[in-house]
Design a protein around this motif. Sequence first.
Motif, PDB file in Angstrom:
ATOM      1  N   CYS A  83     -11.056  12.181-129.851  1.00 29.60           N
ATOM      2  CA  CYS A  83     -10.068  12.917-129.059  1.00 29.60           C
ATOM      3  C   CYS A  83     -10.519  14.347-128.761  1.00 29.60           C
ATOM      4  CB  CYS A  83      -8.730  12.937-129.789  1.00 29.60           C
ATOM      5  SG  CYS A  83      -7.423  13.677-128.792  1.00 29.60           S
ATOM      6  N   PRO A 183       4.161   3.337-122.569  1.00 26.53           N
ATOM      7  CA  PRO A 183       2.758   3.172-122.169  1.00 26.53           C
ATOM      8  C   PRO A 183       1.962   2.466-123.268  1.00 26.53           C
ATOM      9  CG  PRO A 183       3.176   5.423-122.854  1.00 26.53           C
ATOM     10  CD  PRO A 183       4.487   4.711-122.957  1.00 26.53           C
ATOM     11  N   ILE A 258      -4.997  -2.253-120.193  1.00 26.90           N
ATOM     12  CA  ILE A 258      -5.875  -1.207-119.643  1.00 26.90           C
ATOM     13  C   ILE A 258      -7.027  -0.966-120.615  1.00 26.90           C
ATOM     14  CG2 ILE A 258      -5.957   1.161-118.697  1.00 26.90           C
ATOM     15  CD1 ILE A 258      -2.643   0.678-119.239  1.00 26.90           C
ATOM     16  N   LEU A 260      -9.762   1.237-121.923  1.00 28.10           N
ATOM     17  CA  LEU A 260      -9.994   2.676-121.754  1.00 28.10           C
ATOM     18  C   LEU A 260     -11.430   2.999-122.162  1.00 28.10           C
ATOM     19  CD1 LEU A 260      -6.652   3.925-123.391  1.00 28.10           C
ATOM     20  CD2 LEU A 260      -7.204   3.992-120.946  1.00 28.10           C
ATOM     21  N   SER A 261     -12.168   3.632-121.268  1.00 25.77           N
ATOM     22  CA  SER A 261     -13.581   3.953-121.541  1.00 25.77           C
ATOM     23  C   SER A 261     -13.674   5.256-122.314  1.00 25.77           C
ATOM     24  CB  SER A 261     -14.341   4.170-120.240  1.00 25.77           C
ATOM     25  OG  SER A 261     -14.045   3.168-119.322  1.00 25.77           O
ATOM     26  N   LYS A 298      -5.415  -3.157-115.448  1.00 25.24           N
ATOM     27  CA  LYS A 298      -5.496  -1.903-114.703  1.00 25.24           C
ATOM     28  C   LYS A 298      -6.883  -1.276-114.789  1.00 25.24           C
ATOM     29  CE  LYS A 298      -1.822   0.933-115.006  1.00 25.24           C
ATOM     30  NZ  LYS A 298      -0.920   1.984-115.573  1.00 25.24           N
ATOM     31  N   TYR A 300      -8.062   2.131-114.433  1.00 26.01           N
ATOM     32  CA  TYR A 300      -7.466   3.481-114.400  1.00 26.01           C
ATOM     33  C   TYR A 300      -8.481   4.419-113.739  1.00 26.01           C
ATOM     34  CZ  TYR A 300      -5.267   7.644-116.566  1.00 26.01           C
ATOM     35  OH  TYR A 300      -4.668   8.852-116.817  1.00 26.01           O
ATOM     36  N   ASP A 321      -3.513   2.162-111.225  1.00 24.66           N
ATOM     37  CA  ASP A 321      -2.644   3.247-111.676  1.00 24.66           C
ATOM     38  C   ASP A 321      -2.167   4.036-110.442  1.00 24.66           C
ATOM     39  OD1 ASP A 321      -1.707   4.266-114.476  1.00 24.66           O
ATOM     40  OD2 ASP A 321      -2.033   6.079-113.326  1.00 24.66           O
ATOM     41  N   ALA A 333     -11.855  15.666-122.093  1.00 26.66           N
ATOM     42  CA  ALA A 333     -13.017  14.921-122.615  1.00 26.66           C
ATOM     43  C   ALA A 333     -14.133  14.804-121.575  1.00 26.66           C
ATOM     44  CB  ALA A 333     -12.580  13.536-123.074  1.00 26.66           C
TER      45      ALA A 333
HETATM   46  O1  V47 Z   1      -4.408   6.535-126.714  1.00 28.82           O
HETATM   47  C1  V47 Z   1      -8.096   9.751-125.961  1.00 28.82           C
HETATM   48  C2  V47 Z   1      -7.400   7.468-125.124  1.00 28.82           C
HETATM   49  C3  V47 Z   1      -5.256   7.117-124.550  1.00 28.82           C
HETATM   50  C4  V47 Z   1     -10.113   9.820-125.254  1.00 28.82           C
HETATM   51  O2  V47 Z   1       0.066   2.656-120.251  1.00 28.82           O
HETATM   52  C5  V47 Z   1      -9.515   8.631-124.840  1.00 28.82           C
HETATM   53  O3  V47 Z   1      -0.098   2.831-118.089  1.00 28.82           O
HETATM   54  C6  V47 Z   1     -11.429   8.037-123.823  1.00 28.82           C
HETATM   55  O4  V47 Z   1      -3.159   5.194-123.065  1.00 28.82           O
HETATM   56  N1  V47 Z   1     -12.076   9.143-124.199  1.00 28.82           N
HETATM   57  C7  V47 Z   1      -4.137   7.676-123.706  1.00 28.82           C
HETATM   58  N2  V47 Z   1     -10.177   7.746-124.132  1.00 28.82           N
HETATM   59  C8  V47 Z   1      -4.193   7.151-122.276  1.00 28.82           C
HETATM   60  C9  V47 Z   1      -3.444   5.867-122.113  1.00 28.82           C
HETATM   61  C10 V47 Z   1      -3.035   5.416-120.766  1.00 28.82           C
HETATM   62  C11 V47 Z   1      -3.627   5.953-119.641  1.00 28.82           C
HETATM   63  C12 V47 Z   1      -3.206   5.527-118.386  1.00 28.82           C
HETATM   64  C13 V47 Z   1      -2.191   4.604-118.245  1.00 28.82           C
HETATM   65  C14 V47 Z   1      -1.591   4.091-119.389  1.00 28.82           C
HETATM   66  C15 V47 Z   1      -0.470   3.129-119.249  1.00 28.82           C
HETATM   67  C16 V47 Z   1      -2.013   4.487-120.656  1.00 28.82           C
HETATM   68  O5  V47 Z   1      -6.443   7.711-124.136  1.00 28.82           O
HETATM   69  C17 V47 Z   1      -5.242   7.365-126.023  1.00 28.82           C
HETATM   70  C18 V47 Z   1      -6.670   7.089-126.394  1.00 28.82           C
HETATM   71  O6  V47 Z   1      -6.857   5.717-126.585  1.00 28.82           O
HETATM   72  N3  V47 Z   1      -8.284   8.621-125.306  1.00 28.82           N
HETATM   73  N4  V47 Z   1      -9.213  10.510-125.939  1.00 28.82           N
HETATM   74  C19 V47 Z   1     -11.466  10.059-124.922  1.00 28.82           C
HETATM   75  N5  V47 Z   1     -12.130  11.127-125.333  1.00 28.82           N
END
Ligand code: V47
Length: 386
Positions: A83, A183, A258, A260-261, A298, A300, A321, A333
């Motif tokens: 994070c 979310p 989703i 997440l990268s 998704k 994103y 999204d 980040a």
């Molecule tokens: O939980 C934090 C992640 C998430 C970093 O539900 C990171 O529609 C990558 O959950 N590199 C938050 N990932 C974002 C998220 C989200 C985003 C868009 C749509 C929805 C939805 C949900 O981001 C955190 C964590 O897993 N995260 N830091 C990072 N450095």
Amino acid sequence: MSDRDDALLARARKAGLASIAEKVLAGARLDLEDGLALYRADLHAVGELANRSRERRHGDLAYFNVNQHVNYTNYCNKFCSFCSFDRLPGQEGAFWLTPEQAAAKIRAQLHEPVTEVHMVAGVWPAIPYSYYLELLRAVKAARPSIHVKAFTMVELDQIAKVARKPLTEVLEELKAAGLDSCPGGGAEVFAERVHEAGYRLKISGERWLDIARTVHRAGLRTNCTMLHGHIETQEEKLDHLDRLRRLQDETRGFQTYIPLSFHPENNEWSHLPGPSALDELREIAVGRLMLDNIAHVKAYWIMLGIPIAQLALSFGADDVDGTVVEEHIYHDAGAKTPQQVQRAELVRWIRDAGRIPVERDTLYNVVWSADETRAPAGKPAPVAVR
Ligand code: V47
């Protein structure tokens, strides 16, 4: 079997994916061994299978929404290694919005056709329960028609703790104050090894799933995520997808998955390279194929960048999204994407990717569709597509 199916099978056979292709064409469930094969086979063959599965569900439609992100605080005591967003009070860049400041962000967008606010934050135990209720009420009062998608399972765990009440009761009170759905963040990778190495102060994978179960039973839909491209193994990712799939069999509460990268700047895992574009496309495709009971996947755009999000629409994704407006988690980040796009740009990107743009609300009711069979040009079509 059609010529198109024959051609797909022939290409899959060349890639060693014949039995998986047969299952995909029959709509049968893939097992974890199949999942491993998908992580190891030729990407284009995997993408083609995922695209077939996506087109069977959604045809050429690709969804987006007009939304707004509000991060109400970056105070956090979880110290997750991935994070870059978290701060301690008093640290440079630390913030905690009052309910009125959050409401002002909503009012600042009243001229835009925003249908959803996505509201998440860090975890800080000194924030009282009353704050969360006031925050929801203030945001709803600022724009009564807005759908409030707020609080990850991690935040809900903390909110119930500070409320000193059972989660079921807390959820009813949050709903009464304006919470409409949740979310998908905070899930990371459920495997205990990765949890211990990277985010041991955060709730466990099992707790995340338990909370999601309770939220679904309370009648709220949620999304789900997996943070990939750091220290996790392919087996650990499949275990994560399997746990999501099993909970979905039970509750049917997940709307969208989703992947997440991981973005590696300004955090403790900055030495890791993060996933390549090819890894990102594969993760979308594997998610689409393994999560046969979750309707939407998704891509994103904030995290992937626009070109990869466009490509992802042919690798299993059916959603990009929304307009977002203000994003902190990925930009802290190192994300190089803009913080906001206009609705018209989203429509153009989707069209350029060869798909039919459909504006949805949070629950996938159609707000507007470029598909004339669904909606005459320019006229909204309030039709549910689930
Ligand atoms: O939980 C934090 C992640 C998430 C970093 O539900 C990171 O529609 C990558 O959950 N590199 C938050 N990932 C974002 C998220 C989200 C985003 C868009 C749509 C929805 C939805 C949900 O981001 C955190 C964590 O897993 N995260 N830091 C990072 N450095």
